[in-house]
Design a protein around this motif. Sequence first.
Motif, PDB file in Angstrom:
ATOM      1  N   VAL A 164       0.814  -1.374  -0.150  1.00  0.00           N
ATOM      2  CA  VAL A 164       0.182  -0.131  -0.035  1.00  0.00           C
ATOM      3  C   VAL A 164       0.417   1.106  -0.064  1.00  0.00           C
ATOM      4  CG1 VAL A 164      -2.145   0.965   1.153  1.00  0.00           C
ATOM      5  CG2 VAL A 164      -1.394  -0.790   1.327  1.00  0.00           C
ATOM      6  N   SER A 165       0.355   2.163  -1.026  1.00  0.00           N
ATOM      7  CA  SER A 165       1.385   2.928  -1.021  1.00  0.00           C
ATOM      8  C   SER A 165       0.627   4.508  -1.133  1.00  0.00           C
ATOM      9  CB  SER A 165       2.985   3.358  -2.323  1.00  0.00           C
ATOM     10  OG  SER A 165       2.045   3.351  -2.954  1.00  0.00           O
ATOM     11  N   GLN A 166      -0.565   4.291  -1.239  1.00  0.00           N
ATOM     12  CA  GLN A 166      -1.715   5.504  -1.769  1.00  0.00           C
ATOM     13  C   GLN A 166      -2.957   5.352  -0.994  1.00  0.00           C
ATOM     14  OE1 GLN A 166      -1.778   6.684  -5.835  1.00  0.00           O
ATOM     15  NE2 GLN A 166      -3.294   7.992  -4.899  1.00  0.00           N
ATOM     16  N   ILE A 167      -3.401   6.967   0.015  1.00  0.00           N
ATOM     17  CA  ILE A 167      -4.631   6.977   0.167  1.00  0.00           C
ATOM     18  C   ILE A 167      -5.561   7.893  -0.872  1.00  0.00           C
ATOM     19  CG2 ILE A 167      -5.899   7.361   2.038  1.00  0.00           C
ATOM     20  CD1 ILE A 167      -3.750   6.410   4.137  1.00  0.00           C
ATOM     21  N   GLN A 175      -6.630  18.557   8.950  1.00  0.00           N
ATOM     22  CA  GLN A 175      -6.845  18.590  10.427  1.00  0.00           C
ATOM     23  C   GLN A 175      -5.599  17.748  10.664  1.00  0.00           C
ATOM     24  OE1 GLN A 175     -11.760  18.475  11.560  1.00  0.00           O
ATOM     25  NE2 GLN A 175      -9.811  19.203  13.110  1.00  0.00           N
ATOM     26  N   GLY A 176      -4.478  17.264   9.931  1.00  0.00           N
ATOM     27  CA  GLY A 176      -3.814  16.696  10.032  1.00  0.00           C
ATOM     28  C   GLY A 176      -3.378  15.752   9.660  1.00  0.00           C
ATOM     29  N   GLY A 177      -4.440  14.862   9.167  1.00  0.00           N
ATOM     30  CA  GLY A 177      -4.446  13.215   8.601  1.00  0.00           C
ATOM     31  C   GLY A 177      -2.893  13.600   7.182  1.00  0.00           C
ATOM     32  N   ALA A 178      -3.272  14.891   6.369  1.00  0.00           N
ATOM     33  CA  ALA A 178      -2.115  14.592   4.954  1.00  0.00           C
ATOM     34  C   ALA A 178      -1.229  14.572   5.987  1.00  0.00           C
ATOM     35  CB  ALA A 178      -1.997  15.996   4.290  1.00  0.00           C
ATOM     36  N   GLU A 179      -1.161  15.205   6.320  1.00  0.00           N
ATOM     37  CA  GLU A 179       0.915  15.081   7.920  1.00  0.00           C
ATOM     38  C   GLU A 179       0.864  14.059   8.327  1.00  0.00           C
ATOM     39  OE1 GLU A 179      -0.435  19.324   7.308  1.00  0.00           O
ATOM     40  OE2 GLU A 179      -1.406  17.598   7.890  1.00  0.00           O
ATOM     41  N   LEU A 180      -0.097  13.373   8.777  1.00  0.00           N
ATOM     42  CA  LEU A 180       0.540  11.831   9.223  1.00  0.00           C
ATOM     43  C   LEU A 180       0.508  11.078   8.180  1.00  0.00           C
ATOM     44  CD1 LEU A 180       0.415  10.245  11.055  1.00  0.00           C
ATOM     45  CD2 LEU A 180      -2.409   9.257  10.758  1.00  0.00           C
ATOM     46  N   TYR A 181       0.192  11.418   6.946  1.00  0.00           N
ATOM     47  CA  TYR A 181       0.514  10.273   5.998  1.00  0.00           C
ATOM     48  C   TYR A 181       1.718  10.425   5.126  1.00  0.00           C
ATOM     49  CZ  TYR A 181      -4.276   9.295   6.317  1.00  0.00           C
ATOM     50  OH  TYR A 181      -6.370   9.603   6.664  1.00  0.00           O
ATOM     51  N   GLN A 182       1.964  11.613   5.094  1.00  0.00           N
ATOM     52  CA  GLN A 182       3.089  11.833   4.354  1.00  0.00           C
ATOM     53  C   GLN A 182       4.438  11.931   5.554  1.00  0.00           C
ATOM     54  OE1 GLN A 182       4.239  16.509   4.414  1.00  0.00           O
ATOM     55  NE2 GLN A 182       5.514  15.688   2.935  1.00  0.00           N
ATOM     56  N   SER A 183       4.381  11.323   6.530  1.00  0.00           N
ATOM     57  CA  SER A 183       5.469  10.820   7.697  1.00  0.00           C
ATOM     58  C   SER A 183       5.364   9.412   7.665  1.00  0.00           C
ATOM     59  CB  SER A 183       5.366  11.145   8.929  1.00  0.00           C
ATOM     60  OG  SER A 183       3.987  11.199   9.584  1.00  0.00           O
ATOM     61  N   PHE A 188      -0.810  10.541  -1.229  1.00  0.00           N
ATOM     62  CA  PHE A 188      -2.883  10.950  -0.315  1.00  0.00           C
ATOM     63  C   PHE A 188      -2.736  11.964  -1.242  1.00  0.00           C
ATOM     64  CE2 PHE A 188      -5.032  13.755   2.255  1.00  0.00           C
ATOM     65  CZ  PHE A 188      -6.080  13.546   2.343  1.00  0.00           C
ATOM     66  N   GLU A 189      -4.490  11.912  -2.191  1.00  0.00           N
ATOM     67  CA  GLU A 189      -5.464  12.927  -2.748  1.00  0.00           C
ATOM     68  C   GLU A 189      -6.674  12.648  -2.000  1.00  0.00           C
ATOM     69  OE1 GLU A 189      -5.335  13.242  -7.619  1.00  0.00           O
ATOM     70  OE2 GLU A 189      -4.606  11.261  -6.762  1.00  0.00           O
TER      71      GLU A 189
END
Length: 207
Positions: A164-167, A175-183, A188-189
């Motif tokens: 899995v490499s994408q959400i 509210q923080g989701g994108a940053e969590l996925y980046q870390s 993320f899209e």
Amino acid sequence: MTYPTETLTPSNIWATTPDLTNLRHNLLDLFAQLAYQEGDFVLASGLRSSYYVNKMQVTLHPQGALAVGRLLFPLLPVDTQAVAGLTMGADPLVTAVSVVSVYENRPIPALIIRKKAKGYGTKAYIEGPNLPEGAKIVVLEDVVTTGQSALKAVERLQGAGYTVSQIITLIDRHQGGAELYQSAGLKFEALFSIEEIQERFRQLANS
């Protein structure tokens, strides 16, 4: 706004339009009209919010479900072997995308991930077709806030031997989701930002 129960004419069935830009606009309207609410709410994350998106009003709507599948499908990488998501918010999404994929001549199975292992039978966390080890899976989510729900789905899938490499989400609340996925090294899209839905909600309220 409630779902109209009267029979629609062909001119009112907008979800079959070949114009994806127009399709996206109509889906945005549906979120603004049926799903977006303002008030005092507690979210699944435990956070309090002055607004709430009741996404099932759209993802289980006949035209909304078709529009969701048609708009999410083109966002999938060409090597996607399945779509998956955490029950139950993602259930309508993975189903819609899988059904649309058949009409696009690129059948993609759907997987549903339980929050707890099934207490009988196979006692599985993941429901759906068995896929080869390392299969490339995209996780779908309805609304991303902190990002924990979709990340749990990613961890379950990776634990089962999948890649899995994408959400992809319908709505990002920023509210923080994108940053969590980046870390976590995940792409993320989002189909919509919450600001788009709020703006459209106010436009419709003032029209």
